[in-house]
Design an enzyme around this catalytic site. Structure first.
Site, PDB file in Angstrom:
ATOM      1  N   GLU A   1       0.812  -1.232   0.000  1.00 27.50           N
ATOM      2  CA  GLU A   1       0.000   0.000   0.000  1.00 27.50           C
ATOM      3  C   GLU A   1       0.842   1.279   0.000  1.00 27.50           C
ATOM      4  O   GLU A   1       0.538   2.250   0.696  1.00 27.50           O
ATOM      5  CB  GLU A   1      -0.989  -0.011   1.175  1.00 27.50           C
ATOM      6  CG  GLU A   1      -1.961  -1.174   1.090  1.00 27.50           C
ATOM      7  CD  GLU A   1      -3.174  -1.049   2.003  1.00 27.50           C
ATOM      8  OE1 GLU A   1      -3.550   0.064   2.360  1.00 27.50           O
ATOM      9  OE2 GLU A   1      -3.739  -2.105   2.339  1.00 27.50           O
TER      10      GLU A   1
ATOM     11  N   ALA B   1       3.568   1.949   1.344  1.00 25.72           N
ATOM     12  CA  ALA B   1       4.288   2.292   2.571  1.00 25.72           C
ATOM     13  C   ALA B   1       5.797   2.080   2.442  1.00 25.72           C
ATOM     14  O   ALA B   1       6.576   2.694   3.166  1.00 25.72           O
ATOM     15  CB  ALA B   1       3.750   1.471   3.735  1.00 25.72           C
TER      16      ALA B   1
ATOM     17  N   GLY C   1       7.388   2.253  -0.651  1.00 18.96           N
ATOM     18  CA  GLY C   1       7.860   2.937  -1.849  1.00 18.96           C
ATOM     19  C   GLY C   1       6.850   2.802  -2.971  1.00 18.96           C
ATOM     20  O   GLY C   1       5.674   2.510  -2.732  1.00 18.96           O
TER      21      GLY C   1
ATOM     22  N   VAL D   1       5.556   1.107  -6.507  1.00 19.05           N
ATOM     23  CA  VAL D   1       5.616  -0.013  -7.454  1.00 19.05           C
ATOM     24  C   VAL D   1       5.589   0.603  -8.850  1.00 19.05           C
ATOM     25  O   VAL D   1       4.671   1.366  -9.175  1.00 19.05           O
ATOM     26  CB  VAL D   1       4.406  -0.963  -7.278  1.00 19.05           C
ATOM     27  CG1 VAL D   1       4.413  -2.061  -8.334  1.00 19.05           C
ATOM     28  CG2 VAL D   1       4.395  -1.558  -5.879  1.00 19.05           C
TER      29      VAL D   1
ATOM     30  N   TYR E   1     -19.681  -9.677   2.073  1.00 16.76           N
ATOM     31  CA  TYR E   1     -19.533  -8.295   1.604  1.00 16.76           C
ATOM     32  C   TYR E   1     -20.864  -7.609   1.882  1.00 16.76           C
ATOM     33  O   TYR E   1     -21.896  -7.988   1.326  1.00 16.76           O
ATOM     34  CB  TYR E   1     -19.235  -8.364   0.112  1.00 16.76           C
ATOM     35  CG  TYR E   1     -19.010  -7.058  -0.605  1.00 16.76           C
ATOM     36  CD1 TYR E   1     -17.726  -6.563  -0.779  1.00 16.76           C
ATOM     37  CD2 TYR E   1     -20.071  -6.351  -1.160  1.00 16.76           C
ATOM     38  CE1 TYR E   1     -17.508  -5.386  -1.473  1.00 16.76           C
ATOM     39  CE2 TYR E   1     -19.858  -5.172  -1.857  1.00 16.76           C
ATOM     40  CZ  TYR E   1     -18.574  -4.695  -2.010  1.00 16.76           C
ATOM     41  OH  TYR E   1     -18.354  -3.536  -2.704  1.00 16.76           O
TER      42      TYR E   1
HETATM   43  C1  LIG Z   1     -16.591   1.408  -7.300  1.00 11.59           C
HETATM   44  C2  LIG Z   1     -15.451   0.711  -6.645  1.00 11.59           C
HETATM   45  C3  LIG Z   1     -15.393  -0.654  -6.731  1.00 11.59           C
HETATM   46  C4  LIG Z   1     -14.333  -1.339  -6.142  1.00 11.59           C
HETATM   47  N1  LIG Z   1     -14.271  -2.690  -6.297  1.00 11.59           N
HETATM   48  C5  LIG Z   1     -13.229  -3.361  -5.811  1.00 11.59           C
HETATM   49  C6  LIG Z   1     -13.137  -4.764  -6.023  1.00 11.59           C
HETATM   50  O1  LIG Z   1     -13.983  -5.382  -6.668  1.00 11.59           O
HETATM   51  N2  LIG Z   1     -12.063  -5.395  -5.502  1.00 11.59           N
HETATM   52  C7  LIG Z   1     -11.107  -4.732  -4.795  1.00 11.59           C
HETATM   53  O2  LIG Z   1     -10.158  -5.360  -4.362  1.00 11.59           O
HETATM   54  N3  LIG Z   1     -11.177  -3.404  -4.583  1.00 11.59           N
HETATM   55  C8  LIG Z   1     -12.196  -2.701  -5.077  1.00 11.59           C
HETATM   56  N4  LIG Z   1     -12.268  -1.345  -4.887  1.00 11.59           N
HETATM   57  C9  LIG Z   1     -11.201  -0.655  -4.159  1.00 11.59           C
HETATM   58  C10 LIG Z   1     -10.053  -0.134  -5.084  1.00 11.59           C
HETATM   59  O3  LIG Z   1     -10.494  -0.064  -6.404  1.00 11.59           O
HETATM   60  C11 LIG Z   1      -8.849  -1.038  -4.993  1.00 11.59           C
HETATM   61  O4  LIG Z   1      -8.256  -0.925  -3.731  1.00 11.59           O
HETATM   62  C12 LIG Z   1      -7.792  -0.780  -6.088  1.00 11.59           C
HETATM   63  O5  LIG Z   1      -6.885  -1.852  -6.058  1.00 11.59           O
HETATM   64  C13 LIG Z   1      -7.050   0.519  -5.938  1.00 11.59           C
HETATM   65  O6  LIG Z   1      -6.299   0.736  -7.115  1.00 11.59           O
HETATM   66  P1  LIG Z   1      -5.944   2.221  -7.586  1.00 11.59           P
HETATM   67  O7  LIG Z   1      -5.034   2.138  -8.740  1.00 11.59           O
HETATM   68  O8  LIG Z   1      -7.176   2.997  -7.781  1.00 11.59           O
HETATM   69  O9  LIG Z   1      -5.132   2.719  -6.322  1.00 11.59           O
HETATM   70  P2  LIG Z   1      -5.245   4.084  -5.526  1.00 11.59           P
HETATM   71  O10 LIG Z   1      -6.626   4.291  -5.064  1.00 11.59           O
HETATM   72  O11 LIG Z   1      -4.617   5.157  -6.295  1.00 11.59           O
HETATM   73  O12 LIG Z   1      -4.316   3.722  -4.292  1.00 11.59           O
HETATM   74  C14 LIG Z   1      -4.649   2.738  -3.360  1.00 11.59           C
HETATM   75  C15 LIG Z   1      -3.471   2.581  -2.388  1.00 11.59           C
HETATM   76  O13 LIG Z   1      -2.368   1.985  -3.064  1.00 11.59           O
HETATM   77  C16 LIG Z   1      -1.262   2.896  -3.136  1.00 11.59           C
HETATM   78  N5  LIG Z   1      -0.727   2.788  -4.491  1.00 11.59           N
HETATM   79  C17 LIG Z   1      -1.388   2.945  -5.655  1.00 11.59           C
HETATM   80  N6  LIG Z   1      -0.576   2.705  -6.687  1.00 11.59           N
HETATM   81  C18 LIG Z   1       0.622   2.394  -6.165  1.00 11.59           C
HETATM   82  C19 LIG Z   1       1.880   2.056  -6.726  1.00 11.59           C
HETATM   83  N7  LIG Z   1       2.063   1.954  -8.034  1.00 11.59           N
HETATM   84  N8  LIG Z   1       2.912   1.828  -5.885  1.00 11.59           N
HETATM   85  C20 LIG Z   1       2.761   1.900  -4.538  1.00 11.59           C
HETATM   86  N9  LIG Z   1       1.595   2.208  -3.960  1.00 11.59           N
HETATM   87  C21 LIG Z   1       0.537   2.450  -4.764  1.00 11.59           C
HETATM   88  C22 LIG Z   1      -1.833   4.257  -2.827  1.00 11.59           C
HETATM   89  O14 LIG Z   1      -0.888   5.102  -2.238  1.00 11.59           O
HETATM   90  C23 LIG Z   1      -2.964   3.916  -1.881  1.00 11.59           C
HETATM   91  O15 LIG Z   1      -2.507   3.752  -0.568  1.00 11.59           O
HETATM   92  C24 LIG Z   1     -13.328  -0.631  -5.439  1.00 11.59           C
HETATM   93  C25 LIG Z   1     -13.402   0.762  -5.354  1.00 11.59           C
HETATM   94  C26 LIG Z   1     -14.445   1.434  -5.952  1.00 11.59           C
HETATM   95  C27 LIG Z   1     -14.492   2.914  -5.877  1.00 11.59           C
END
Ligand SMILES: Cc1cc2nc3c(=O)[nH]c(=O)nc-3n(C[C@H](O)[C@H](O)[C@H](O)COP(=O)(O)OP(=O)(O)OC[C@H]3O[C@@H](n4cnc5c(N)ncnc54)[C@H](O)[C@@H]3O)c2cc1C
Length: 601
Positions: A288, A290, A292, A294, A493
């Site tokens: 997440e 924390a 660095g 990815v 869920y």
């Molecule tokens: C409508 C909706 C539906 C969802 N459905 C699901 C689902 O079906 N399954 C599920 O697991 N989750 C779901 N989520 C939650 C979310 O989509 C996931 O947690 C997703 O993996 C986050 O990806 P993101 O690229 O949007 O990350 P972000 O929201 O940008 O970041 C999430 C976390 O990861 C960190 N982060 C992001 N990219 C990197 C990187 N490259 N390197 C290091 N850290 C990074 C960020 O700092 C943050 O702490 C849903 C959310 C929404 C709004």
């Protein structure tokens, strides 16, 4: 500066310009919800707008706390553009929507609410790993916190910098949207290497056009449209497979992480190495942000399934339904789809016409096997044992179908966008909707499920005890489904829908604040209830800041210390995503205490 070719999330709500069919579906679902929540048992119209749509142009942001000198190497890829700062302020939980609404309500009342509290001072748009390293060096030297922003779909405060910003000179949000290239496809080994911010649709489109759709990135979270692959890996995202390859971890072959102290760390491009600790899982999947950033991921691909078949089975009794699912999963059949849906949820999602029965959607898919009869026959014996209705020979023959391109596309479009669009839309009509989830052993499921229902009931019951005796408990619904199932447990869920009426003379801002406070209180109780009943802090929504105390409770203080030590080594100045996942020493949180979570807040 930002990548104009990338589709952007709206500051409020989900993606921009939803297609007509979606708008219609959302409005009719919203009407159905309003009817369910306000029409059936609770007086009050519910059909009028309670909170206006935010007018982002009028929002005044906090003045940046620090200035980056023009001579700094990072200056060329920094932005202080207002919309970019706003877009990178919050994730997409209902609480995030409320916070954005609250700000906009203040504006409509001509009080400039300057505390857009998670707003970064700068947004950085590095184009490659070298620029990320420069950014990390700058932040280390200047005591600036750096949060990584992937797709921005976090629902647990993962991109929320408000929590710990007081300990830093300022905050830079590192948006990875320019790292969106598909680097190479290894056809023989059936895997692909991508930069962190490639999204599922982008990758699958490329595989379709350049490789004739022979393989797919077969992992569909509901946020598929916007979530980045780097973000999914960092949060151990859960996809559409109900059993076996439930999480993105299963598809990760290797990855690259850039840390403040050691720079680039790469895990070997070897499938399923048995050598010592699995560094993908120990360092990268679930970190997440924390440790660095990815930057690259190599993923295993799947052959595109050509055949799929799903049947619907109904149960009158909850125990029968749960036990049937458990036995099917424990029989080793590995259905792709195995969703048990509670009666109200089935009705709200138009799976059934009335809210009387539990519904199990059971399905298999394959690129090679076209006839699932034998598999369903095995399930049939179990279904009959638990008095399930619907899995008949007739049903199977009629329902068998080749998965056409059109069908796949429609499902994808509908599922991924509908939920958040509807939540954001319904919220403005006074209907608060949020989801929470966990995973628990089969043995503990019943107690946990009862405790969660009791917790919600008690919370709203307490409304009547408040000073203002005339304040009625808002009408609410709690529904659930199993999203993922394992031999040893299930991932329930929950969806909570609450009709919060706006009081007479209550300003829109005060209304949003009241709803937000109430949800924050309930969420704390729910976190506590889940861990006290042997559930995980989260199954797939990630930890972020919303689940961190429950997470520490779940893993115990010794494991938290290991995480802190690792963090301290890789990120000695604690600049990467401070507050997310791991407690900051400066927060002075007593992780040894076994006090209940709420009293630690
Ligand atoms: C409508 C909706 C539906 C969802 N459905 C699901 C689902 O079906 N399954 C599920 O697991 N989750 C779901 N989520 C939650 C979310 O989509 C996931 O947690 C997703 O993996 C986050 O990806 P993101 O690229 O949007 O990350 P972000 O929201 O940008 O970041 C999430 C976390 O990861 C960190 N982060 C992001 N990219 C990197 C990187 N490259 N390197 C290091 N850290 C990074 C960020 O700092 C943050 O702490 C849903 C959310 C929404 C709004």
């Amino acid at each position: 500066m930002s990548n104009e070719n990338v589709r952007k999330l709206d500051i409020y709500g989900w993606g921009s310009n939803p297609p007509d069919f979606l708008v219609k579906t959302v409005s009719s679902l919203r009407d159905q919800l309003v009817k369910a929540l306000s029409g059936l048992k609770h007086e009050g119209s519910g059909s009028s707008v309670v909170v206006p749509i935010p007018d982002v142009d009028k929002i005044v942001l906090p003045v940046p706390k620090f200035t980056v000198d023009k001579t700094e190497a990072i200056y060329s890829f920094l932005s202080q553009d207002k919309k970019e700062r706003m877009r990178h302020s919050y994730g997409k939980s209902a609480a995030d929507f409320l916070r954005v609404l609250m700000v906009s309500c203040s504006i409509l009342h001509f009080i400039y609410f300057e505390d857009f509290d998670s707003c970064p001072d700068y947004v950085a748009f590095p184009k490659d790993e070298q620029e990320i390293e420069e950014l990390l060096r700058y932040c280390e030297k200047n005591k600036v916190a750096m949060y990584t922003y992937g797709g921005g779909t976090s629902v647990v405060g993962g991109v929320d910098s408000s929590f710990c910003k007081r300990f830093y000179k300022g905050v830079i949000m590192c948006s990875l949207e320019r790292l969106n290239r598909i680097l190479c496809v290894d056809e023989e080994s059936q895997c692909v290497t991508v930069e962190a911010n490639v999204t599922g649709p982008q990758l699958n489109q490329e595989l379709k056009t350049k490789y004739h759709g022979r393989w797919t990135f077969r992992h569909y979270p509901q946020s598929y449209e916007f979530a980045s692959i780097g973000g999914m890996v960092s949060t151990r995202n859960g996809g559409h497979y109900a059993t076996q390859m439930t999480r993105i971890d299963h598809f990760v072959q290797s990855a690259t992480l850039i840390t403040p102290r050691l720079g680039k760390i790469e895990t070997p491009k070897i499938p399923s190495s048995g050598s010592g600790l699995d560094m993908n899982r120990a360092l990268i999947c679930g970190s997440e942000g924390a440790f660095g950033v990815v930057t690259k991921v190599t993923l295993k691909l799947m052959k595109t399934p050509k055949f799929s078949q799903t049947v619907r089975i109904e149960f009158k009794e909850e125990n029968n339904a749960v036990n049937c699912v458990r036995e099917i999963v424990q029989s080793g059949l590995h259905p792709t789809q195995c969703r048990l849906i509670s009666p109200m949820e089935a009705w709200l999602n138009r799976v059934t016409k009335s809210a009387n029965t539990f519904v199990l959607l059971l399905g298999f898919e394959s690129h090679i096997l076209s006839d699932f009869q034998a598999l369903f026959d095995c399930c049939k014996t179990i279904v009959q044992k638990y008095h399930g209705i619907g899995l008949t020979q007739q049903h199977l023959t009629n329902d068998k179908k080749l998965m056409t391109k059109r069908k796949t596309k429609t499902i994808t479009k509908m599922k991924k966008k509908r939920k958040k669009k509807m939540e954001a839309d319904a919220l403005r009509y006074g209907i608060f909707g949020e989801t929470f989830e966990t995973v628990v052993t089969w043995t503990s499921f019943k107690a946990l499920n009862n405790a969660i229902h009791a917790c919600v009931k008690q919370h709203f019951h307490n409304f009547n005890d408040k000073k203002n005796a005339s304040e009625k408990a808002p009408f609410h619904l709690l529904t659930y489904r199993f999203t993922h199932c394992y031999v040893d447990g299930c991932a329930p869920y929950y969806t909570l829908l609450v009709h919060y009426k706006r009081k007479e003379k209550e300003s829109a801002k005060a209304y949003c604040k009241r709803v937000l406070n109430d949800w924050t209180l309930l969420k704390t109780k729910l976190n506590e209830c889940i861990v006290n009943n042997n559930g995980a802090a989260t199954h797939h929504h990630a930890v972020g800041v919303d689940h961190r105390k429950a997470y520490w409770e779940e893993i115990g203080h010794r494991n938290v210390q290991v995480l802190q030590a690792l963090k301290h080594y890789l990120d000695p100045n604690w600049i990467c995503n401070p507050g997310v996942l791991i407690p900051l020493p400066k927060e002075n949180i007593d992780i040894h205490s076994s006090l209940p979570i709420s009293s630690k807040l």
